[in-house]
Motif scaffolding. Structure first.
Motif, PDB file in Angstrom:
ATOM      1  N   THR A  37       0.838  -1.190   0.000  1.00 50.53           N
ATOM      2  CA  THR A  37       0.000   0.000   0.000  1.00 50.53           C
ATOM      3  C   THR A  37       0.879   1.248   0.000  1.00 50.53           C
ATOM      4  N   LYS A  43       3.658  -0.798  -6.334  1.00 54.68           N
ATOM      5  CA  LYS A  43       2.897  -1.821  -5.607  1.00 54.68           C
ATOM      6  C   LYS A  43       2.543  -3.000  -6.516  1.00 54.68           C
ATOM      7  N   THR A  44       1.963  -2.693  -7.672  1.00 58.71           N
ATOM      8  CA  THR A  44       1.597  -3.744  -8.616  1.00 58.71           C
ATOM      9  C   THR A  44       2.841  -4.431  -9.159  1.00 58.71           C
ATOM     10  N   GLN A  65      -7.178  -8.357 -11.537  1.00 57.85           N
ATOM     11  CA  GLN A  65      -6.831  -6.954 -11.705  1.00 57.85           C
ATOM     12  C   GLN A  65      -8.089  -6.099 -11.709  1.00 57.85           C
ATOM     13  N   ILE A  67      -9.508  -2.064 -11.569  1.00 62.17           N
ATOM     14  CA  ILE A  67      -9.142  -0.715 -12.011  1.00 62.17           C
ATOM     15  C   ILE A  67      -8.391  -0.680 -13.331  1.00 62.17           C
ATOM     16  N   ASP A 130      -5.052  -7.209  -7.201  1.00 57.66           N
ATOM     17  CA  ASP A 130      -4.411  -5.962  -7.576  1.00 57.66           C
ATOM     18  C   ASP A 130      -5.409  -4.816  -7.582  1.00 57.66           C
ATOM     19  N   GLU A 131      -5.126  -3.767  -6.799  1.00 55.72           N
ATOM     20  CA  GLU A 131      -5.966  -2.575  -6.676  1.00 55.72           C
ATOM     21  C   GLU A 131      -7.293  -2.857  -5.954  1.00 55.72           C
ATOM     22  N   THR A 133      -7.958  -2.414  -2.942  1.00 50.75           N
ATOM     23  CA  THR A 133      -8.244  -1.402  -1.934  1.00 50.75           C
ATOM     24  C   THR A 133      -9.244  -0.360  -2.434  1.00 50.75           C
ATOM     25  N   TYR A 134      -9.200  -0.060  -3.722  1.00 55.40           N
ATOM     26  CA  TYR A 134     -10.119   0.937  -4.277  1.00 55.40           C
ATOM     27  C   TYR A 134     -11.551   0.419  -4.320  1.00 55.40           C
ATOM     28  N   THR A 162      -2.961  -5.160  -3.319  1.00 56.01           N
ATOM     29  CA  THR A 162      -2.276  -3.907  -3.624  1.00 56.01           C
ATOM     30  C   THR A 162      -3.268  -2.753  -3.671  1.00 56.01           C
ATOM     31  N   GLY A 163      -2.737  -1.545  -3.510  1.00 53.42           N
ATOM     32  CA  GLY A 163      -3.528  -0.334  -3.664  1.00 53.42           C
ATOM     33  C   GLY A 163      -3.338   0.631  -2.505  1.00 53.42           C
ATOM     34  N   ARG A 164      -3.611   1.880  -2.773  1.00 53.84           N
ATOM     35  CA  ARG A 164      -3.493   2.925  -1.749  1.00 53.84           C
ATOM     36  C   ARG A 164      -4.594   2.790  -0.698  1.00 53.84           C
TER      37      ARG A 164
END
Length: 199
Positions: A37, A43-44, A65, A67, A130-131, A133-134, A162-164
């Motif tokens: 994160t 991250k990816t 995946q 996003i 992957d991603e 978190t969004y 992964t992800g912010r």
């Protein structure tokens, strides 16, 4: 031997003892939950590096995946022919391009079903979300649904998310958390993303 050489040798002996003690204390063997994160780049890319490592040992790997599904992905293009790799893509692209919560939620839930399938399969050694978190941040997925799937996965399976802005419940569950910190990013200074470097 000089004083500096002696100090170096003593320091390395202490370091070796410390590492040996940590290795001896690590006796539990099971799959991990890893979270990559933070607001920094990579991250990816780090997740795909672990995918490559697992495939190199002949393990089955699943990647979902969210996003970025419509974007080119050099790692995916290179590895997609590996028979041990299963990739599912949320084929809507970036949510700020679609600007349609209803269709984005439907696309998310559709690809999440693939994630649930992978998370329930004891033959899949590594799953990358992957991603993800969004999907939680935007409310496309419910955190309880995600944590239940993670808690009930096969014990030998490792998962990388992964992800912010990773959800606090994911952070609480994680065995390993790596936070990528942005110090400087070329894009913010007007440099275009480069094929083969950024994607």
């Amino acid at each position: 031997m000089t004083d500096r050489d002696t100090r170096h040798k003593n320091a390395m002996q202490k370091l070796k003892q410390h590492v040996d003690d940590k290795v001896a204390a690590a006796t539990e063997e099971r799959g991990l939950l890893m979270v990559f994160t933070g607001n920094g780049k990579g991250k990816t890319t780090a997740a795909w590096g672990t995918v490559t490592r697992a495939l190199g040992y002949g393990y089955r790997v699943g990647v979902v995946q969210f996003i970025k599904g419509l974007w080119e992905c050099g790692e995916r293009e290179r590895l997609v022919e590996d028979l041990n790799l299963d990739v599912a893509i949320m084929a809507t692209g970036f949510t700020w391009d679609t600007q349609n919560r209803e269709s984005d939620t439907a696309a998310c839930l559709e690809v999440w079903r693939e994630a649930e399938r992978m998370l329930a399969d004891p033959e899949v050694y590594l799953v990358v979300l992957d991603e993800l978190t969004y999907m939680l941040k935007f409310g496309y997925l419910d955190i309880a649904t995600v944590t239940a799937a993670l808690e009930n996965r096969p014990s030998d399976q490792t998962v990388i998310i992964t992800g912010r802005n990773a959800h606090r419940d994911l952070l609480a569950m994680a065995d390993t958390i790596t936070e990528m910190q942005e110090v400087r990013h070329a894009f913010n200074n007007g440099l275009k993303a480069r094929r083969g470097i950024d994607f």
